[in-house]
Design an enzyme around this catalytic site. Structure first.
Site, PDB file in Angstrom:
ATOM      1  N   PRO A   9       0.786  -1.233   0.000  1.00 19.08           N
ATOM      2  CA  PRO A   9       0.000   0.000   0.000  1.00 19.08           C
ATOM      3  C   PRO A   9       0.819   1.284   0.000  1.00 19.08           C
ATOM      4  CG  PRO A   9      -0.174  -1.144   2.107  1.00 19.08           C
ATOM      5  CD  PRO A   9       0.498  -2.084   1.154  1.00 19.08           C
ATOM      6  N   ASN A  10       0.328   2.215  -0.775  1.00 15.16           N
ATOM      7  CA  ASN A  10       0.849   3.586  -0.883  1.00 15.16           C
ATOM      8  C   ASN A  10       2.159   3.686  -1.662  1.00 15.16           C
ATOM      9  OD1 ASN A  10      -1.285   4.811   0.680  1.00 15.16           O
ATOM     10  ND2 ASN A  10      -0.394   3.764   2.438  1.00 15.16           N
ATOM     11  N   ARG A  17       4.894  10.946  -2.730  1.00 13.60           N
ATOM     12  CA  ARG A  17       4.581  10.697  -1.326  1.00 13.60           C
ATOM     13  C   ARG A  17       5.784  11.006  -0.439  1.00 13.60           C
ATOM     14  NH1 ARG A  17       4.644   4.654   1.253  1.00 13.60           N
ATOM     15  NH2 ARG A  17       3.820   5.244   3.271  1.00 13.60           N
ATOM     16  N   TYR A  22      10.937   9.147   1.080  1.00 12.71           N
ATOM     17  CA  TYR A  22      10.927   8.093   0.062  1.00 12.71           C
ATOM     18  C   TYR A  22      11.539   8.506  -1.280  1.00 12.71           C
ATOM     19  CZ  TYR A  22       7.751   5.976   3.470  1.00 12.71           C
ATOM     20  OH  TYR A  22       7.204   5.451   4.622  1.00 12.71           O
ATOM     21  N   ASN A  71       8.100  -5.381  -0.445  1.00 13.06           N
ATOM     22  CA  ASN A  71       7.933  -4.219   0.422  1.00 13.06           C
ATOM     23  C   ASN A  71       6.437  -4.134   0.706  1.00 13.06           C
ATOM     24  OD1 ASN A  71       7.732  -1.817   1.755  1.00 13.06           O
ATOM     25  ND2 ASN A  71       8.993  -0.643   0.316  1.00 13.06           N
ATOM     26  N   ALA A  74       2.925  -0.551   5.068  1.00 14.18           N
ATOM     27  CA  ALA A  74       2.433  -0.595   6.450  1.00 14.18           C
ATOM     28  C   ALA A  74       1.895  -1.975   6.839  1.00 14.18           C
ATOM     29  CB  ALA A  74       1.363   0.471   6.651  1.00 14.18           C
ATOM     30  N   HIS A  77       3.782  -4.204   9.321  1.00 18.83           N
ATOM     31  CA  HIS A  77       3.681  -4.048  10.769  1.00 18.83           C
ATOM     32  C   HIS A  77       2.359  -4.565  11.338  1.00 18.83           C
ATOM     33  CE1 HIS A  77       6.932  -1.515   9.534  1.00 18.83           C
ATOM     34  NE2 HIS A  77       6.132  -0.622   8.992  1.00 18.83           N
ATOM     35  N   ASP A  84       1.765 -15.371   7.211  1.00 21.29           N
ATOM     36  CA  ASP A  84       1.374 -16.775   7.016  1.00 21.29           C
ATOM     37  C   ASP A  84       1.532 -17.203   5.561  1.00 21.29           C
ATOM     38  OD1 ASP A  84       0.769 -17.185   9.663  1.00 21.29           O
ATOM     39  OD2 ASP A  84      -1.410 -17.195   9.408  1.00 21.29           O
ATOM     40  N   GLU A  95      12.465  -9.225   2.576  1.00 25.25           N
ATOM     41  CA  GLU A  95      11.715  -8.035   3.001  1.00 25.25           C
ATOM     42  C   GLU A  95      12.576  -6.805   2.729  1.00 25.25           C
ATOM     43  OE1 GLU A  95      10.509  -8.105   7.135  1.00 25.25           O
ATOM     44  OE2 GLU A  95      10.329  -5.929   7.202  1.00 25.25           O
ATOM     45  N   HIS A  97      12.679  -2.337   2.696  1.00 30.12           N
ATOM     46  CA  HIS A  97      12.085  -1.039   2.990  1.00 30.12           C
ATOM     47  C   HIS A  97      12.999   0.041   2.446  1.00 30.12           C
ATOM     48  CE1 HIS A  97       9.074  -2.870   5.489  1.00 30.12           C
ATOM     49  NE2 HIS A  97      10.028  -3.590   6.029  1.00 30.12           N
ATOM     50  N   ILE A  98      12.376   1.081   1.953  1.00 24.02           N
ATOM     51  CA  ILE A  98      13.124   2.222   1.424  1.00 24.02           C
ATOM     52  C   ILE A  98      13.760   2.988   2.592  1.00 24.02           C
ATOM     53  CG2 ILE A  98      12.864   4.411   0.171  1.00 24.02           C
ATOM     54  CD1 ILE A  98      10.410   2.956  -1.253  1.00 24.02           C
ATOM     55  N   SER A  99      12.946   3.222   3.615  1.00 23.26           N
ATOM     56  CA  SER A  99      13.435   3.965   4.783  1.00 23.26           C
ATOM     57  C   SER A  99      13.993   2.995   5.822  1.00 23.26           C
ATOM     58  CB  SER A  99      12.276   4.771   5.395  1.00 23.26           C
ATOM     59  OG  SER A  99      11.265   3.904   5.875  1.00 23.26           O
ATOM     60  N   ARG A 104      12.566   4.984  12.920  1.00 18.12           N
ATOM     61  CA  ARG A 104      11.300   5.726  12.863  1.00 18.12           C
ATOM     62  C   ARG A 104      10.399   5.337  14.049  1.00 18.12           C
ATOM     63  NH1 ARG A 104       9.048   5.323   6.938  1.00 18.12           N
ATOM     64  NH2 ARG A 104       7.777   7.066   7.704  1.00 18.12           N
ATOM     65  N   ARG A 108       6.789   0.884  13.671  1.00 16.82           N
ATOM     66  CA  ARG A 108       7.474   0.396  12.463  1.00 16.82           C
ATOM     67  C   ARG A 108       8.610  -0.582  12.798  1.00 16.82           C
ATOM     68  NH1 ARG A 108       5.263   3.815   8.449  1.00 16.82           N
ATOM     69  NH2 ARG A 108       4.827   5.852   9.332  1.00 16.82           N
TER      70      ARG A 108
HETATM   71  C1  DQA Z   1       8.088   1.383   4.068  1.00 17.12           C
HETATM   72  C2  DQA Z   1       8.094   1.614   5.570  1.00 17.12           C
HETATM   73  C3  DQA Z   1       6.720   1.380   6.177  1.00 17.12           C
HETATM   74  O1  DQA Z   1       6.758   1.601   7.576  1.00 17.12           O
HETATM   75  C4  DQA Z   1       5.721   2.337   5.562  1.00 17.12           C
HETATM   76  O2  DQA Z   1       4.438   2.079   6.062  1.00 17.12           O
HETATM   77  C5  DQA Z   1       5.735   2.278   4.071  1.00 17.12           C
HETATM   78  C6  DQA Z   1       7.019   2.222   3.385  1.00 17.12           C
HETATM   79  C7  DQA Z   1       9.442   1.710   3.408  1.00 17.12           C
HETATM   80  O3  DQA Z   1       9.655   1.252   2.295  1.00 17.12           O
HETATM   81  O4  DQA Z   1      10.258   2.426   3.987  1.00 17.12           O
HETATM   82  O5  DQA Z   1       4.702   2.367   3.428  1.00 17.12           O
HETATM   83  O6  DQA Z   1       7.806   0.005   3.839  1.00 17.12           O
END
Ligand code: DQA
Length: 137
Positions: A9-10, A17, A22, A71, A74, A77, A84, A95, A97-99, A104, A108
């Site tokens: 998502p997002n 964003r 990001y 990725n 959210a 978390h 599963d 897994e 993550h960009i950040s 944070r 997270r």
């Molecule tokens: C994220 C980190 C997550 O906490 C956040 O909800 C995202 C992006 C990252 O790529 O840093 O949507 O997965």
């Protein structure tokens, strides 16, 4: 080698964003540089804002792809169901993550993906995905 990049998502809003976190590049633009850089790999990309679609995609590729770079945004978390799904498939999942999620908010720091993942890469901007591909090679 068949690898899927699966964004949750997002992440369709990358480029617009919270660019201070990001970055300002769209994922589509970044993905075309990855396709060029790793032209010998059969690299696929799928993004969804819907938890069930992410799970369906994991089931679809989870017995015939060589790797998934996930990725989950959210959902990382919150989603026992995605955790599963990873447990239930054969394809290894990394897994990403960009950040740096660990620098944070506390919520997270929890991941339902990590216990079932081959590894976790976080905090290197979009380069996190490059590093995940490298690790599959
Ligand atoms: C994220 C980190 C997550 O906490 C956040 O909800 C995202 C992006 C990252 O790529 O840093 O949507 O997965």
């Amino acid at each position: 080698m068949k690898i899927l990049i699966l964004n949750g998502p997002n992440l369709n809003l990358l480029g617009k964003r919270e660019p201070e976190i990001y970055g300002s590049l769209t994922f589509e633009a970044y993905f075309s540089t990855l396709k060029e850089k790793y032209s010998t790999i059969d690299l696929h990309y799928f993004q969804s804002n819907i938890e069930g679609e992410i799970i369906d995609k994991l089931h679809e590729v989870g017995f015939n792809f060589d790797g998934v770079i996930l990725n989950a945004g959210a959902y990382t978390h919150t989603s026992v169901a995605i955790g599963d799904a990873i447990k239930g498939i054969e394809t290894p999942v990394i897994e990403v993550h960009i950040s740096n999620v660990h620098s944070r908010e506390d919520f997270r720091h929890i991941s339902y993906i990590a216990p079932n993942a081959k590894g976790v890469i976080a905090g290197f901007g979009l380069k996190s995905y490059d590093l995940a591909i490298e690790s599959f090679l």
